[in-house]
Design an enzyme around this catalytic site. Structure first.
Site, PDB file in Angstrom:
ATOM      1  N   THR A 111       0.647  -0.954  -0.066  1.00  0.00           N
ATOM      2  CA  THR A 111       0.206  -0.123   0.512  1.00  0.00           C
ATOM      3  C   THR A 111       1.123   0.927   0.621  1.00  0.00           C
ATOM      4  OG1 THR A 111      -1.838  -1.436   1.398  1.00  0.00           O
ATOM      5  CG2 THR A 111      -1.869   1.369   1.528  1.00  0.00           C
TER       6      THR A 111
ATOM      7  N   GLU B 103      -3.525  -3.066  -3.552  1.00  0.00           N
ATOM      8  CA  GLU B 103      -3.402  -4.426  -2.607  1.00  0.00           C
ATOM      9  C   GLU B 103      -2.247  -5.196  -2.251  1.00  0.00           C
ATOM     10  OE1 GLU B 103      -4.440  -7.585   0.353  1.00  0.00           O
ATOM     11  OE2 GLU B 103      -4.486  -5.981   0.094  1.00  0.00           O
TER      12      GLU B 103
ATOM     13  N   GLU C  66      -8.159  -6.748  -4.303  1.00  0.00           N
ATOM     14  CA  GLU C  66      -8.807  -6.525  -2.864  1.00  0.00           C
ATOM     15  C   GLU C  66      -9.885  -6.815  -2.124  1.00  0.00           C
ATOM     16  OE1 GLU C  66      -7.048  -3.862  -0.835  1.00  0.00           O
ATOM     17  OE2 GLU C  66      -6.926  -3.234  -2.766  1.00  0.00           O
TER      18      GLU C  66
ATOM     19  N   SER D 171      -9.817  -3.640   5.808  1.00  0.00           N
ATOM     20  CA  SER D 171      -8.556  -3.261   5.577  1.00  0.00           C
ATOM     21  C   SER D 171      -7.993  -2.949   6.961  1.00  0.00           C
ATOM     22  CB  SER D 171      -8.794  -2.184   5.292  1.00  0.00           C
ATOM     23  OG  SER D 171      -7.722  -1.439   5.072  1.00  0.00           O
TER      24      SER D 171
END
Length: 603
Positions: free
Chosen positions: A410, A430, A449, A476
């Site tokens: 990220t 991701e 993702e 997340s």
């Protein structure tokens, strides 16, 4: 609180500066060696910190020209889509946390990707078994509806001063003119060469002539420049209701694999309707009081704010500043061991599951977990979660919930402006390289993702809040964080790193607030990440602390080395005299880039 003030001091108003320095062009490309990336900068009128020198220069230029922190954050993010495309970009999503100096309030935007409307809990299951992770990553099946362009538009609409067209223009020019390839960029292409080569659209962009671009050469992405130009001219409808979106859907449903490749790139089921339905959600931030400070973070579906908050609350009643380093690290590791157990059990997309957010970051619940920590002995993982709605002091809980894997690549940027506004923005596609699929003719990689969902229930027989669902947002660990002192910004931080984002942010916060480290030194500290596993993941420099390591092992802490580095954090801090300090990684990922509008003292 007195101890905190003696270390960090009370925030004062920024000193007014009447004259600005002359505008400097953003760092574009040359065939020369990459520009040095200073990890610390101090001065007035605003600050930017990111992983990339060109992106930081673009954000700083926006501030210099009168833009605010939101304008600069969007411009920096768009530039990172050019120079750091394997971590973030047009085809991904993220979480945006904003402190508004005028109102004194913190706001958040949830720009997380969503699953197609056809998705169910068996999205990532075949023949009754979870699809192998590596196969799920490189597929259309793992691609969520991108949220990044909508996040940029919504942030600018709500709080910016510039149009989307003006904010993305510097990144368009950077993509068209090119930038200098550094070792990190070349290495990331090399790491993904096998799967990149399976897609002609990806191969032609990142493996010209069959090899990664050489360090020191100029890399151009005219297709991405065209994508940004269309975004500037027509707004986000080009993705959510227009031709770029049509290309995304076609790419997801029919992954453009080279017929000669043996790669099984499973198709996804995204539709034009899924794109048209996408919305960015403004959510109430998490808030945790710690050492008299207010720590704001991102709420569910991110687990970042809640898990950092719970861990801080677990540590609240322990005077970390008075402990030997090994003892401090022991409590740090144990706090996240228990916080991750609770995260895995309770946090998911709040549109689908009842997330007990208030209870998770209550001091009462944290105290019931803190009393399980033995100062002389590490817990045995996986420890079981507890029910935050019914906290029982020192109750061990039942049915442990291990932490699933999350992609680590990220990126995070942090911005402050002359008016005192602050942005902490974490964005991603991701995995390193996302799905590996460049949308033909558009120049950007699609995310993977949806692999952030649990493929199957983490603990059989126990409800899993993070199973796939129609239009659901996967959980997340992104944790953009802003810390206020009596309503004024003290510091803001964030990091990439998958699930280790949470532990990285916590380690930086405790290093700065409790241990009195300078922000750049707190960022540079050797990292350890305990996520409710038998062994904490650590960097090699952590293992090199011989005496500290021996003391931790005596407490039965276990360690395993990280694949390379953990995170690549950035941050800003308001100093006592009103100056801004920007800080980035000195060495991780080749070093980050920190800058201020008006350096003071002058260089």
């Amino acid at each position: 609180m007195a101890a905190h003030r003696s270390t960090l001091g009370r925030i004062t108003a920024v000193t007014a500066i009447a004259a600005l320095v002359g505008a400097a062009a953003p760092g574009t490309a040359s065939a020369a060696p990459p520009t040095p990336k200073p990890p610390v900068a101090v001065g007035y009128l605003g600050a930017v910190s990111s992983i990339d020198v060109d992106a930081t220069a673009i954000g700083t230029k926006i501030l210099r020209e009168g833009g605010n922190a939101v304008d600069a954050a969007v411009a920096t993010a768009a530039a990172l889509g050019v120079t750091d495309p394997f971590s973030a970009g047009f085809g991904g999503g993220g979480f945006f946390v904003y402190y508004d100096a005028r109102s004194g309030k913190v706001h958040t935007l949830d720009g997380r990707e969503t699953a197609p409307s056809s998705a169910d809990e068996n999205l990532l299951v075949e023949n009754g078994k979870a699809i192998p992770f590596a196969e799920a990553v490189t597929s259309g099946l793992s691609v969520g509806v991108p949220g990044t362009p909508a996040t940029w538009q919504e942030a600018l609409r709500k709080w910016g001063t510039k149009s989307l067209a003006k904010a993305v223009k510097p990144a368009e020019e950077l993509a068209r003119k090119g930038f200098t390839v550094d070792q990190t960029f070349a290495t990331q292409v090399s790491n993904n060469a096998a799967r990149f080569s399976a897609f002609p659209s990806t191969r032609s962009l990142y493996l010209p002539g069959g090899a990664p671009p050489a360090v020191g050469t100029t890399f151009k992405n005219p297709d991405l420049a065209g994508t940004y130009a269309q975004l500037a001219a027509k707004g986000t409808d080009v993705l959510y209701r227009g031709p770029i979106g049509a290309d995304v859907v076609n790419t997801v449903r029919k992954p453009p694999v080279d017929p000669a490749s043996t790669l099984n790139a499973r198709p996804g089921d995204m539709t034009a309707a899924d794109l048209a339905k996408y919305r960015v959600v403004e959510r109430k931030p998490t808030k945790t009081e710690y050492r008299g400070l207010d720590v704001y973070g991102m709420p569910a579906p991110s687990s970042g704010g809640l898990t950092v908050g719970e861990a801080l609350n677990i540590l609240e009643n322990k005077k970390l500043s008075k402990l030997e380093k090994a003892d401090y690290l022991h409590y740090f590791l144990e706090s996240t061991r228990y916080a991750f157990a609770d995260r895995n059990r309770w946090i998911g997309d709040p549109a689908f599951v009842d997330v007990p957010a208030k209870e998770l970051i209550s001091q009462k619940f944290a105290d019931s977990r803190a009393c399980l920590i033995d100062p002389a002995k590490a817990g045995t993982s996986p420890v079981a979660p507890a029910d935050p709605r019914k906290p029982v002091p020192c109750a061990a809980g039942t049915n442990s919930a291990p932490t699933p894997y999350e992609g680590e690549n990220t990126t995070h940027l942090t911005v402050a402006d002359r008016w005192g506004n602050v942005v902490a923005y974490t964005l991603t596609i991701e995995q390193e390289g996302g799905s590996g699929i460049v949308v033909p003719g558009r120049g950007f990689l699609l995310n993977n993702e949806l692999t952030d969902f649990s493929f199957t229930p983490v603990t059989p027989g126990v409800p899993d809040p993070n199973l796939p669902g129609p239009a659901k947002r996967p959980r997340s660990s992104m944790a953009p964080t802003i810390v206020l002192d009596h309503g004024k910004p003290l510091l803001a931080v964030g990091s990439p790193g998958g699930a280790s984002i949470i532990t990285t942010v916590l380690q930086i916060l405790t290093g700065r607030i409790d241990r009195g480290l300078k922000l750049v030194d707190a960022i540079a500290e050797p990292r350890a990440s305990q996520r409710n596993s038998a062994a904490a993941q650590v960097e090699q420099p952590f293992l090199d602390q011989t005496e500290v390591l021996a003391a931790l092992k005596a407490k039965q802490q276990g360690f395993s080395t990280a694949p390379a580095e953990i995170g690549a954090a950035t941050g800003v801090e308001r100093l006592r005299d009103g100056r801004w300090l920007a800080a980035a990684e000195p060495t991780r990922r080749g070093g980050g880039s920190a800058a201020v509008v008006l350096p003071w003292p002058p260089r």
